[in-house]
Each structure stands twice: as structure tokens, then as C-alpha cells.
Design a protein around this motif. Sequence first.
Motif, PDB file in Angstrom:
ATOM      1  N   CYS C   6       0.914  -1.341  -0.031  1.00 45.68           N
ATOM      2  CA  CYS C   6       0.018   0.045   0.044  1.00 45.68           C
ATOM      3  C   CYS C   6       1.116   1.206  -0.033  1.00 45.68           C
ATOM      4  O   CYS C   6       1.798   1.239   0.968  1.00 45.68           O
ATOM      5  CB  CYS C   6      -0.977   0.166   1.133  1.00 45.68           C
ATOM      6  SG  CYS C   6      -1.591   1.595   1.332  1.00 45.68           S
ATOM      7  N   TYR C   8       0.119   4.198   0.783  1.00 46.12           N
ATOM      8  CA  TYR C   8      -0.087   5.121   1.675  1.00 46.12           C
ATOM      9  C   TYR C   8       0.432   4.543   3.101  1.00 46.12           C
ATOM     10  O   TYR C   8       1.107   5.214   3.982  1.00 46.12           O
ATOM     11  CB  TYR C   8      -1.516   5.364   1.875  1.00 46.12           C
ATOM     12  CG  TYR C   8      -1.908   6.114   0.510  1.00 46.12           C
ATOM     13  CD1 TYR C   8      -1.718   7.560   0.366  1.00 46.12           C
ATOM     14  CD2 TYR C   8      -2.618   5.233  -0.456  1.00 46.12           C
ATOM     15  CE1 TYR C   8      -2.110   7.861  -0.779  1.00 46.12           C
ATOM     16  CE2 TYR C   8      -3.051   5.971  -1.560  1.00 46.12           C
ATOM     17  CZ  TYR C   8      -2.655   7.200  -1.797  1.00 46.12           C
ATOM     18  OH  TYR C   8      -3.211   7.874  -2.749  1.00 46.12           O
ATOM     19  N   CYS C   9       0.240   3.354   3.465  1.00 50.45           N
ATOM     20  CA  CYS C   9       0.767   2.584   4.755  1.00 50.45           C
ATOM     21  C   CYS C   9       1.805   2.498   4.292  1.00 50.45           C
ATOM     22  O   CYS C   9       2.830   1.991   5.503  1.00 50.45           O
ATOM     23  CB  CYS C   9       0.280   1.273   4.861  1.00 50.45           C
ATOM     24  SG  CYS C   9      -1.891   1.692   5.107  1.00 50.45           S
ATOM     25  N   HIS C  60      -7.260   0.118  -0.077  1.00 50.75           N
ATOM     26  CA  HIS C  60      -6.896  -0.548   1.275  1.00 50.75           C
ATOM     27  C   HIS C  60      -8.149  -0.571   2.105  1.00 50.75           C
ATOM     28  O   HIS C  60      -8.009   0.118   2.897  1.00 50.75           O
ATOM     29  CB  HIS C  60      -5.724   0.015   1.660  1.00 50.75           C
ATOM     30  CG  HIS C  60      -5.046  -0.685   2.736  1.00 50.75           C
ATOM     31  ND1 HIS C  60      -3.869  -0.154   3.440  1.00 50.75           N
ATOM     32  CD2 HIS C  60      -5.343  -1.873   3.419  1.00 50.75           C
ATOM     33  CE1 HIS C  60      -3.499  -1.306   4.306  1.00 50.75           C
ATOM     34  NE2 HIS C  60      -4.261  -2.164   4.275  1.00 50.75           N
ATOM     35  N   CYS C  64      -5.826   1.526   5.515  1.00 50.15           N
ATOM     36  CA  CYS C  64      -6.113   3.354   5.486  1.00 50.15           C
ATOM     37  C   CYS C  64      -7.380   3.512   4.822  1.00 50.15           C
ATOM     38  O   CYS C  64      -7.558   4.934   4.538  1.00 50.15           O
ATOM     39  CB  CYS C  64      -4.804   3.852   5.096  1.00 50.15           C
ATOM     40  SG  CYS C  64      -4.513   3.193   3.217  1.00 50.15           S
TER      41      CYS C  64
HETATM   42 ZN   LIG Z   1      -3.040   1.483   3.255  1.00 44.98          ZN
END
Ligand SMILES: [Zn+2]
Lengths: 1007, 210, 112
Positions: C6, C8-9, C60, C64
Motif C-alpha cells: 500500500c 500510503y501505509c 486498502h 487506510c
Molecule cells: Zn494503506
Amino acid sequence: MTQTNRLNKGGRIDRQRILNFTFNGQRYEGHAGDTLASALLANGVNVVNRSFKYSRPRGIVAAGAEEPNAVMQMGATEATQIPNVRATQQALFEGLCARSTNPHSELLSTLGNLFAPLIPPGFYYKTFMQPASMWMTYEKVIRKAAGLGRSPRESDPDHYEHIKRHCDVLVIGAGAAGLAAALAAGRSGARVILCDEQEEPGGSLLDSRELLDGRPASAWVESVMAELANMEEVLLLPRTTANGLHDHNFITLYERRAEHLGDLVPEIDGRKPARACLHHVRAGQIVLATGAHERPLVYASNDLPGNMLAGAVSTYIRRYGVVPGKRLVVSTCHDDGYRAALDWAEAGHQVVAIVDARKHNDAATGHWVRLAAKQGLQIIYGSAVIEAKGKNRVTGARVAEIDIPEFQTRGSVTDLACDTIASSGGYNPVVHLASHTGARPVWRDDIMGFVPTKMTGLIPTGGATGIYALADVLKSGIEAGSEAALACGRQSPEIDLPEVDRIEIAQAAPLFQVPHPKTTLRAPKQFVDLQNDVTAAAIELATREGFESIEHVKRYTAMGFGTDQGKLGNINGMAVVARCLKKSIAETGTTVFRPNYTPVAFGAIAGPHRRELFDPERYTALHAWHVDRGAAFEDVGQWKRPWYYPQSTGESMHDAVARECRAVREKVGVLDASTLGKIDIQGKDVREFLGRIYTNKWEKLPVGKARYGLMCKDDGMVMDDGVTTCLGDNHFLMTTTTGGAAGVLEWLELWHQTEWPELDVSFTSVTDHWATLMVTGPEARHLLAEMTDIDLDRDTFKFMEWREGDVAGVPARVYRISFTGELSYEINVQAHYAMHVWKKLFEHGDKYGLTPYGTETMHVLRAEKGFIIVGQETDGSVTPEDLGMQWCVGYDKPFSWIGKRALTRPDTRREDRKQMVGLKPVDQTVVLQEGAQIVFEPKASPIAMVGHVTSSYYSPTLGHGFALAVVKGGQKRMGERVYLPMADGVTQVAEIVSPIFYDPKGERQNV
Amino acid sequence: MSKVEVFQQQPSGAVAAESPFHFSRQRNPLAPAKGEAGVIMAERPFLTHLILRGTPEVLLGGVRNVTGLTLPQTPCSMNSKEDKSLQWLAPDEWLLILPPGSEFSTEKALRGELGDGSYAIVNVSGGQTVLELSGPNAREVLMKSTSCDLHPRTFPEGRGVSTVFAKTGAIIRRPDAQRWELVIRRSFADYLYRWLLSAGAEYGITTQER
Amino acid sequence: MFYIHCPYCNERRSEEEFHAKGQAHLMRPANPEEASDREWGDYLFFRDNPRGLHQEMWVHAAGCRKFFNILRNTVSYEILETYPMGEQSSVLAEMTAGRERGEPRRAAGAVA
Ligand SMILES: [Zn+2]
């Protein structure tokens, strides 16, 4: 007869511990350390099964996972039945109870004996597929007869676990290569899992004739295992099979924790361990140290009990102290076959002859060959066993000189008296796991076997790559372990290899099917796939019938379709195909293996996800009250919602619903509506966003008011609905359907994140935060007035408005919205306090006749008002206009909102779209069936279906049945009659009416 | 009325409150584990749970001023101080957990600090709860439930993730070396309670009320 | 079971945490009212189905809740890249640049 084949000494069994077991009802004894197979062989049990197609007697062939015949039905009781257990992999325990999967198959013993010569390949497809309607019947018989075992009819008393693991390096197989790899990876400090499917780690080292550092190989195994066991980051999983290798190095490991302990898992320290555990492993690197399976030779009557793999013979002698016969003939084309003869002779039994397909000059340099010659064992070169003699057990071997390239025998046939024929055609690297994700293994002529193709994160080593010399295997294992560790960022220290004598190995000969003086079609059956009774002749026939692709041959002959997945037979089958088509095996190619490598108990697959844990149950904060009140529950999504509340006098559902409906229409009822999806929306652009997502207008909704909204997908079809409230200029609360909550939230995020990130808006689910108590009915105001400081005056707190205030001592937000058509107040409080408020409602509500009602009553009441339920009146093919909800569509909004453009597509403009209408049965006692098809012309043929009933109930208020339906062009057919032909032959008749059956002007909710 | 509606949702008088695990504890009163318990479960009920949305630039200062906590900007991390914690959930989303009773005052104070910017604060205290797991087998019980890697090398103290848990979702946090925390949605509490009892049975599992 | 990074994570998580949302980089026409029925129908209903590299949108969902893009080989299932919403695939860009320079195709798979 007790353990007649057991040697006086040797083997890794505990002779002090005697274990009793039964096989096919007969009692036997074995020892701790035995497998069921070794114990059966020790007791001289020849026939362990019948073959499924020809019902021929079958004995134990192998000593491991590749065993095709000794597949058992286990279990002492009905509840503990386990099918498809390979006796070679089942540890013996006290009281073990096993049966042949196919003791004597009912259909096919007769059929097989009478017609065996007549059953051609493709028999099942040709015979049993016609007539199609009979397949179900055939299937039952065939399954039973086909060696597939049976599942228990009673509930499994044991339990199973699941666990998810991560590691840097997963080593599959604890033989020489796997142990070396685990050692190298473990010493690097990497997180390592080492799994092995056998009762003991060590693999072939447990019965090896070779010495490591001058000691028996098993001593090295023990020292390595001891070191690994002391490493903090190493997990050892014995009795654990890597059953499936899936994408991105996700592997399932099937750990049999208690199957060696008893029929029923025994209690240990007051707790009952799981019978088995399925590990879901994500591995950085996988070291494939699965070794190789020995490949049998294909010769006539090679399925008679007494025909075994040469390596298995050695294993039974050296590991279990069992010699599975008296007089041995070995048929081989490479050096390792000799080891069985050496072991046999050392056990003091007679080796009649070693028959080697190679010429003397080609074989004689081999270490084991020389040893056998030195010991005076008779070796017949340039020849092979072409046929086994015997009825229920081998009584002799027919031997002839063979010409491999020409595929023929030469000269005369010699008969040798013997009771065991050990054959070995070489090895098949165990590549199954490496092909589970679709990769095809690669043929290598030099080792005459398929090896894994190169894959990211997978490092094959040792026997799995065609490396068989022990010194090379160990080296390969250490290299693989170090490489795997390095790929995970860890450095392995130098590792000293144990000292192994390097032994001379002579080149093997490429022998698969042994030629016979008669043609393959006329010779006695030469079995390729023992479990599925596939012969070389059947494969030859298949190629003559035009099947050339190996995948087609496989399906036509059923080769490799057994529970053993053709571990022994597939390569020989490919060799037969290659011979018939005059191609090489590399050109013929292999089939793809699929998970699972060996059968897995359903219990292990289900794990703890069963019974009340099978699917999550979601409860509202008031659930305990509903349970105490005896509510019947309805599943709505994962929620348990009160369906109706039958009175303890045994009230029927019909009566309960009628009573609840009347209470709401005449007095006051209360519904736990907490399951409605609730989304808190904040930001400067909420109005703009809502205007794009909903079909109707939001820019002018004032603070303090609520509005109903419809949501479409961009194809113009209704996807959800609900009331959304303006809490502040930048703050709205959206409600969604109970089942649609998660989907709607994701939908909002989708549009915000992907198309309109510039809008200042954010969404947070508050479904669980707020409990929602819907008080509805003519007395609702009187009841609530007793409990709140909110001014409930009809002119200050109007319909479609909300107020904040105190309800029963709890701060609440109260909405005047209605899904029943009655005067309603929806009380929202933080869920912690919901039970308090709910109970207070009943303290005050008694005198008003307050009645709790469930979802069924909710449905009846809303349907009387013509309110839709998304998912009931809609099915993803219904537009707002089809629902007659043009009033809820903002055609002139400036932004082309989601779904708008599609409403002007030709298909959505059709006049004959199915439109929502009301249906009133002509016979007032009738309640139409939901889902019933609607026709205009019941006598027409073919009959044209023009719609269906979406909701149908009996209305206690109206005194008759009524329904909502979608009907082609229905909105212009008011007053017309439609027909509903039912399955029982009766045709119901109904009149198309307005979908609003009750209080069409909406006066009751607006008082 | 203001642009965002904030109101005191907690009663001032004596009102019986029921935490999300109230029903589960009644229905499944737990016998003490035979022998040493491998897993100890304890609910931390009625805590203040606030969701903060916005950019770090908008939130950072105000949040620090009101809570004394620094907004964590490393994904899947959290900052804790005494009984307060602030956890990263997404690049624009944080979970602030505070002692019971502070939801209204904290939200008001935050909004006062943050003024008119682009952000959101949502009170979700009624919809979720914290369940603490400790004991020598706590990690094994979690490993049965989540596909996240919980090894200390990859799940150090101060980490928190939002993930799939059994067949629903949960937030898993590791406030310190001894404890794990689950943040669980109210409606799934009973399912997860039964799930954890089942997963912990082989180690011995017990509950502890505080 | 995929193991998906991911963006973002900034770490990999199991596929069960994600929802696949179909083809990536679809643009909703800016002025739907001006789109012809055919254009609108193409936008609604028609998607690529390549053998080889495919750009997909995933979310996700259990993490998130952010949407992002994946470049995936539909034959080997290898994920070559994940990148945030609003960005373009750097791997594809490099391949295109490489082809323009006359370099041979990368072994990763044919670009559909
Ligand atoms: Zn994420």
C-alpha cells in the motif's frame, strides 16, 4: 499370525511398546514408531485394497506420500471417520482402526471382473454421461467405488486451528538438503520455518547406508535438529505438509498435531489440543527441499501385491525392521536399485536376482553395483522384469533381455520364483508445489526428470532439482539456505559440511515402460497409474484416438486424477505418450499439479470458522433485550435484527406481525433501527458533494432539516437510499440502508479520492456510535413528551426536522422522520446509553400500549406506504424513474451528478421498462408470492414474462393482501389486470394499482 | 447554529451505561482458566475515541496544544503519553483515545484551537472499545486472527495497524512490550469475544475486570 | 493470495485487506451531457482485459481506506508497482522511454 515379517533387530521402532490395531476388522500388533503401512507389512498383509476400476488386489507399493494403493478409511466411530489416509503416512497408535477404502467394490467388482477387458479408456465419459439425467445416480456409485472414501455422518468431536505466520525463509522438507538449508538460514539469524511431512525429520537419511562424519546419518539429523530447536527464530513443524503454494509466496501448511495420538484427540493437562492446524504462511523466500519420489518401472502385472518401489523396500527394512517378503527380484536401470538388494541380503533374506537394464560395462563401475557383485548377488544385465506372475501375491518374475531404443525384448524369457519385485526407474523430483501457481516444470534429459522452473522467491535444492549424491545434496542445501537468508538481508556464516564418502555412480538408463514380447495392447496389463487403474494400453489407445496433448490424455484416461494426483504414474504416463507419438518427453510436456499436495481434512480447512463463528454476527446495543423478550431474529447482512416478537403464548408469526402493525397504526410502536448505516460528513463542500452523489438537490437544505435522498451508480441504476440531515452548514449525517453501509462509505471515498479530491469533505462511519430508537404511531408524541425537554409542538418541531435535547436523562438527537407513515420520532443516543433509554420508553409506554416491533412489521408498514427497499424493489436494473420517483431527481442541477447522463440513454428511456406499481390481488384473501413472475397473457405460448412481485404481505390495516411489483410499462397500466401463473398450476389474478395503499396524502405522519 | 454541530452526548446524571462487551460478559461468564492463563483479556470501556481528519499541517499544532501529543506522521505508528494515545490511521486520519468523559471538552477545545480550517473531528466513543490482551500467549491468539506480521522485528512497540481480524476488522496496537490492544467496533464485539475465547482456549484464557 | 504494497501505509499487506476496483486511470468525461450515447456507454461498460501488464485500481479497504493503482502482470500475477492516486506508473513510463530508445522489451511481460 504376528509380525512374521518383522526382523529381530534394527529399525527406528520401539520394540518395547506394542500397539494394537485393526484393519478390515482383523486385529494386529505393531510397534511405536511404525506407520500403519509398516505394521501391515510386518504382519504379512498382502492385499490392502481393491483397485477401483478392475477390482484387482493391491498391496503397499511405497513408503511415503506417493503411495497409490494403501489409501484407508480411518476411524473407530462414525464421528471420527477420516477418508483418504495414506497408510504410509499414518503413524500407528493404540486402537487405530482402519479399513480399505475399497474393500471390494460393489458395482465394479462384478463389472470389473466380467467386463474388465472391455473397459476402454474414456469409459466413464462414454458410459456414464448418458443419459445426462442419470449422472447423479451414477456419480454416487462411482464415487463410492472410485476410492474416494466417505465423510462422517456425525459431527467431528475434535477441533482444528488456523494460524497465520510470517518468516524470512520457509524450508519445505527436512531431509538432507532441507536440514542443511535450515541450518544455513537459521545461523544467519533469519526467521526460519522448517516443516516436514513425516513422523520424524531426516527424510532419506533415516534409512541411508551412508555415513556422515563417520557416524550414521541419523546421528547428524539429531545434532542438526537439536541446534535448530535452540534457535529462537527457528520454528520446527514436524508432521506438517506444505500443501499449497499460492501467489506471492503464500503457502498453506497442514500440521497434523494429534493424528498420531489416537482416534480421538486425548486431553493433555486438562486441555484438548487441536487435531490439526492449518498454517497460512507468507514467506520471504521458500527453499524447496521436497526431495524426489522414486519412479517405478511399468511392466506387465506390475500391480500385484509384492511389487514395490526399491527405495520403499529399503525404507521398510532399515527404518521399520520389516522385510516385506522372503525372496526378492530387483528390476532397475540405475545404481540405487541395488541398495534394496543389499539391505534385503543383509536382513538375511534371499535375493534371487538383480535385473539391470544396463549392459555390464555401463553399470559395473557403480559403487553399489560393485558391492552387490562382491557379495555374490546374482546380477542379470541388459534385462528387465517384463512381467510379474501370481494371483494375490507375486510368485515369480519373468525376465528378458530388452532393447530400450527399439522398445522390444530379445531372446527367451526366464522365470524366476520370488515373492517380491522391487523396481526402480529413477527419480521424479517433487516439483508439485513449484507448479501450483501455474508454472510448468522443465524436463532435463541428464536426470530424466522434471525440475522446477525459475520462480521469484523460490529456491529449489537437493533432490527436488535432480541432485541425488548425498555430498552434493548437502552442499546444495547449504547454498540454498544461505541464498535465501541473503535475499532477506541476512548473512550466513561459513558452514562445515559433514564428511561424506564420495561414491561412484554409473550412468542410469532411460527406462519407463518395459517392453514385452507381446504388444502393449495384448500384453497383460501394464499399470501406469495404480490408483486410477490407468494402463499403458489405455494411454496408447488414447493417442490412437487422437488425443495428443498430455492434458487431454490425462482427462481421457483419468491418469493422475486420483487422490495421489499421479505422483508415481504421471511421468511414466508421459513417457508412454511420448513413445506412442514418437516425441521426446520434453516435447510432450507435463501437466500442472494443483493444491493440495495430499488430501487435507475439511475440519482443518474450516478451522475455527464454524458453527456460531462461521460468520460474524453483529448485535445492536439493545440485543440483550430482544433476546430476553423472545424475539425471532432475521439476518440482515451480518446483523441480527428482531424480525418479530411472538408473545410467550405461542403466538404465530402472522398473528404477531398483525398485532405489531395494529399497535403502530393505532397506538405506538418502537423499532430498534440502530443497524441503519450512518456516515458523519464534514467539510466546506459537503453540499456540493451530496449534490453530485445524490439524485436530488442539497444546496438549500437548511440546518435543522433532513431530506430523503436516492443514490445511483453512473449507469443510472438506484444503488442506495436514506435520509440525510443537515447538522451544520459544514456538517451532515447521512443514513444508508443496513446492508449498504460499508459499500456506500467506500463509494463516497471512491468519488472523493479519485475524481473530486479538491472538494473539502470527509466521511466517518458512526453506525456503531449511535443507537437509533424509532418511536412511531399516533401516541408517539404523548409518550415522548413524558421523557424529554424537547418542545414537541407540531409547529415548532415539524416533520423532517431534528432537535437536540434530553431523553430519559440522556442527551439525544431526535429526528422527525417516518418509514411507517405515522407520526414518528427517531431517537439517537450514544450506544452506551441506549439500553437505559429503551427501558425507560417501556416504563412510560405501557399506558400508551407501546409495542416493540420487528423488521417484518416494518416491511408491511412501509410497503403499505409504497416506500421502496433498495435490494427488494431494486436489483441494480431499476432507475429512479422506474420507481416513479421523479420527484426525487434534480434534472436541472448544474453538476452532472452520478447517474444523470445515463438516464437519457435510449435504454433508460424505453417506454416498456419494468416500472414499480402496486398489485391488488383480485381474491382478497390471497397473498402473492414474492418473486412470482407476472404475465399479461396467461394463455399465450410462449408466455411472455413482463415483471415480478418484489414485496408482498397481508395488511391487517387494509384487511387484504397487497404487493409491490415491477411490470413492463406498468405506470401507464393502472387498473389493468395481470396474471401470475404459479408452480402449483393455479394462476393468480391481480389489478395494477398505485403503490401507495395507505394514507396517500401523507397526513398521518405530518400531524 | 455553528457550522459543525458538537454536543455533549454524555448524560450528566446517573444513567446506567453498557459497554460493547456488556452482553458478552453476561452471556459467557468466563470460568477461571485451568492452571496458568496464557492469555488475559481486559476491556478498557467507555474511553474517549475521536477521529481526526485533515492534513498534518492543519492539525499538528492544535492537537499538541490540546492533548500534549505529537501527531504521528509515520504510517502505522502511534504516540502515547500516560493514558492518552494518538494513532496514525491514514495520511489524513488519526485516532485519538483519551480517558473516559473527555470527548465533548476535547472536541470543543480542538475546534477552538483549529478554528475554521479544513479538518474534521468525529466522536466515535459509543461505537468502539479497547480490549487489552496480555499473557505469554497473547501474540499466538492474535496470530490466529490476523494476517499481519506481529513479530517484534516488524511489530515493535508503538506500532498500530488497522486490518482484517478474524472475519471482521480491528485495529491492533502494541502500546508496550507486555500488552496488545484491539480497537473493536461495538457491533462486532460479541463475535470477537467468542472468537478470542475459542482462539485462547488451548492456552487458557481469562478475563480481567478493571 | 497477493501481498500488496500500500503506497500510503508504505508496507505490504495481505490481499484480504484490499478490494479490487477494476481498471485504473478511467476518467469520467468532464462534460457528460456532451458525450454521445456511444461514448457514455464505452465509459460505463467497456474495459481492457489484457494478457500481460494491466493497471488496476485497488482500495486498502481494511487499512487506510485509500485508493491507489497497481501495475500487475495478469499472467504471472507479479505486481510490478503500486502508486498513489493521481500519479502515473513510473515502470510503464520507463518501458516506453526504453522502447523509444530502441531497447528490447523487458522480460516482465508484454505491454498490452
Ligand atoms: Zn494503506
